[in-house]
Design a protein around this motif. Structure first.
Motif, PDB file in Angstrom:
ATOM      1  N   GLY A 182       0.802  -1.231   0.000  1.00  0.00           N
ATOM      2  CA  GLY A 182       0.000   0.000   0.000  1.00  0.00           C
ATOM      3  C   GLY A 182       0.825   1.267   0.000  1.00  0.00           C
ATOM      4  N   ALA A 183       2.150   1.131   0.243  1.00  0.00           N
ATOM      5  CA  ALA A 183       2.990   2.340   0.324  1.00  0.00           C
ATOM      6  C   ALA A 183       3.007   3.070  -1.021  1.00  0.00           C
ATOM      7  CB  ALA A 183       4.398   1.972   0.763  1.00  0.00           C
ATOM      8  N   LYS A 184       3.120   2.283  -2.095  1.00  0.00           N
ATOM      9  CA  LYS A 184       3.199   2.892  -3.417  1.00  0.00           C
ATOM     10  C   LYS A 184       1.887   3.615  -3.756  1.00  0.00           C
ATOM     11  CE  LYS A 184       5.478  -0.049  -6.183  1.00  0.00           C
ATOM     12  NZ  LYS A 184       5.272  -1.184  -7.088  1.00  0.00           N
ATOM     13  N   GLU A 185       0.764   2.934  -3.469  1.00  0.00           N
ATOM     14  CA  GLU A 185      -0.545   3.528  -3.754  1.00  0.00           C
ATOM     15  C   GLU A 185      -0.739   4.802  -2.934  1.00  0.00           C
ATOM     16  OE1 GLU A 185       0.098   0.417  -3.134  1.00  0.00           O
ATOM     17  OE2 GLU A 185      -1.132  -0.961  -4.308  1.00  0.00           O
ATOM     18  N   SER A 186      -0.272   4.791  -1.656  1.00  0.00           N
ATOM     19  CA  SER A 186      -0.429   5.975  -0.806  1.00  0.00           C
ATOM     20  C   SER A 186       0.402   7.116  -1.348  1.00  0.00           C
ATOM     21  CB  SER A 186       0.030   5.684   0.623  1.00  0.00           C
ATOM     22  OG  SER A 186      -0.718   4.649   1.151  1.00  0.00           O
ATOM     23  N   ALA A 187       1.663   6.807  -1.755  1.00  0.00           N
ATOM     24  CA  ALA A 187       2.544   7.855  -2.283  1.00  0.00           C
ATOM     25  C   ALA A 187       1.900   8.483  -3.511  1.00  0.00           C
ATOM     26  CB  ALA A 187       3.909   7.266  -2.620  1.00  0.00           C
ATOM     27  N   HIS A 188       1.289   7.641  -4.319  1.00  0.00           N
ATOM     28  CA  HIS A 188       0.677   8.121  -5.540  1.00  0.00           C
ATOM     29  C   HIS A 188      -0.493   9.060  -5.224  1.00  0.00           C
ATOM     30  CE1 HIS A 188       0.639   7.817  -9.859  1.00  0.00           C
ATOM     31  NE2 HIS A 188      -0.662   7.990  -9.787  1.00  0.00           N
ATOM     32  N   ALA A 189      -1.268   8.657  -4.211  1.00  0.00           N
ATOM     33  CA  ALA A 189      -2.430   9.470  -3.842  1.00  0.00           C
ATOM     34  C   ALA A 189      -2.002  10.837  -3.321  1.00  0.00           C
ATOM     35  CB  ALA A 189      -3.250   8.740  -2.787  1.00  0.00           C
ATOM     36  N   VAL A 190      -0.836  10.872  -2.654  1.00  0.00           N
ATOM     37  CA  VAL A 190      -0.392  12.117  -2.029  1.00  0.00           C
ATOM     38  C   VAL A 190       0.254  13.057  -3.040  1.00  0.00           C
ATOM     39  CG1 VAL A 190       1.260  13.070  -0.377  1.00  0.00           C
ATOM     40  CG2 VAL A 190      -0.158  11.126   0.244  1.00  0.00           C
ATOM     41  N   ASP A 191       1.142  12.521  -3.861  1.00  0.00           N
ATOM     42  CA  ASP A 191       1.954  13.434  -4.683  1.00  0.00           C
ATOM     43  C   ASP A 191       2.199  12.900  -6.083  1.00  0.00           C
ATOM     44  OD1 ASP A 191       3.712  11.373  -4.374  1.00  0.00           O
ATOM     45  OD2 ASP A 191       4.901  12.367  -2.860  1.00  0.00           O
TER      46      ASP A 191
END
Ligand SMILES: Nc1ncnc2c1ncn2[C@@H]1O[C@H](COP(=O)(O)OP(=O)(O)OP(=O)(O)O)[C@@H](O)[C@H]1O
Ligand SMILES: [Mg+2]
Length: 328
Positions: free
Chosen positions: A182-191
């Motif tokens: 989920g880290a990659k998906e979260s990073a994508h959602a943020v920036d």
């Protein structure tokens, strides 16, 4: 009738939370999860046929998943390394599993393959006031199917059968499993995954990120695994002000080790954060940066007797270069 005070903590939990406060910043959900597990154990109010607790820790790299496990066992036993760490990435092939359970008698190499997990190993991890072993299953998304089956068996039955047919009692264990899912998906959602956020975006305490990460975990892990967990604990992304606090903690450690007072100028703080922190890697490279620009030069100063105990060392940065001034 008396009203139950649900915010009251046992002395053991308070002591553990104290150690945590000195080592880990901005992970209140994790601190509460550790407190719960300790209170659960102390109350005896848990299923004795299964491990005491099994948690899945999810969150980006460098936010303290491993460091929090170390703070937990340090709070219990005084030793941050008193746990069994299993790097699941080392067991990607099904035959690697013999490194954990040993090989059956008669197999080539039977005598040489000592199982990583056995009763005496687990007993050796018990603390005087914490008669259980903490097992850190790191990066579980890298585990092979064979390792998954082994973990499911442990979570379900509270036992493990070795190659020698010996049964390992896993009921006195706390299993902490970490994953970056989920880290990659979260990073994508943020920036957009670029590693820097739009100014003003608050990326912590966000319910939305929790939803994204939990959904990624549900896609990645099977329901039979997730259903066996006591909780999924989400770790927060670190903010620049958290890095400042971690920096202070590291400097305090130096003070306790060598009685040297280290003072960082605002420019030095900024430079350490610039070199050791990013929104993507969080504090992963902070320790290394502190070592290189503070610990090593100060230790050198002590070894060459330029710095004495009780001295103050002022660390500054000029034209991108670190400078060290000694005063009393
Ligand atoms: N919340 C935190 N509080 C204090 N220090 C932290 C925190 N997060 C990270 N650090 C520092 O960063 C280093 C790396 O953290 P840690 O190894 O715990 O990351 P992780 O979340 O396990 O990452 P990975 O998923 O890459 O294994 C630690 O040794 C510690 O110095
Ligand atoms: Mg880790």
């Amino acid at each position: 009738m008396k009203k139950l005070n649900t915010s009251l903590r046992s002395p053991a939990a308070m002591a553990m939370r104290d150690t945590f406060a000195k080592r880990i910043v901005n992970q209140s959900e994790a601190v509460d999860a550790y407190t719960d597990v300790l209170e659960k154990f102390l109350s005896g109010f848990y299923d004795k046929t299964k491990p005491i607790a099994s948690y899945l820790f999810i969150g980006p790299t460098g936010v303290g998943k491993t460091a929090s496990a170390e703070a937990f066992v340090e709070g219990l036993t005084g030793n941050p390394k008193q746990m069994l760490k299993i790097d699941c990435g080392e067991f990607q092939h099904s035959h690697d599993i013999s490194k954990i359970v040993g090989s059956p008698p008669g197999y080539l190499g039977h005598r040489e393959t000592h199982p990583l997990l056995n009763n005496s190993k687990l007993m050796s991890l018990h603390g005087p006031k914490s008669p259980f072993a903490v097992i850190l299953w790191d990066e579980i998304e890298k585990a092979s199917d064979a390792l998954w089956n082994l973990m499911l068996g442990i979570l379900d039955k509270g036992s493990l059968t070795l190659g020698t047919n010996e049964t390992v009692d896993m009921t006195k264990t706390i299993n902490l499993m970490t994953s970056n899912v989920g880290a990659k998906e979260s990073a994508h959602a943020v920036d957009g995954g670029l590693g820097f956020a739009t100014p003003g975006t608050d990326i912590t305490d966000s319910g939305e990120l929790k939803t994204i990460t939990t959904a990624a975990a549900r896609r990645k892990f099977s329901p039979e695994f997730l259903n066996r967990l006591d909780a999924i604990v989400m770790f927060n992304t670190l903010r620049p002000e958290d890095i400042d606090k971690i920096l202070d903690m590291e400097i305090e450690k130096l003070h306790q080790r060598a009685f040297i007072t280290v003072i960082l100028s605002p420019a030095a703080r900024k430079e350490i954060a610039r070199l050791g922190y990013s929104r993507r890697d969080n504090a992963r490279f902070l320790q290394r940066t502190i070592d290189k620009h503070i610990v090593v030069p100060v230790s050198g100063g002590i070894a060459t007797k330029q710095i004495d105990p009780l001295d103050r060392v002022i660390v500054d940065v000029h034209d991108g270069l670190f400078e060290y001034h000694i005063g009393v």
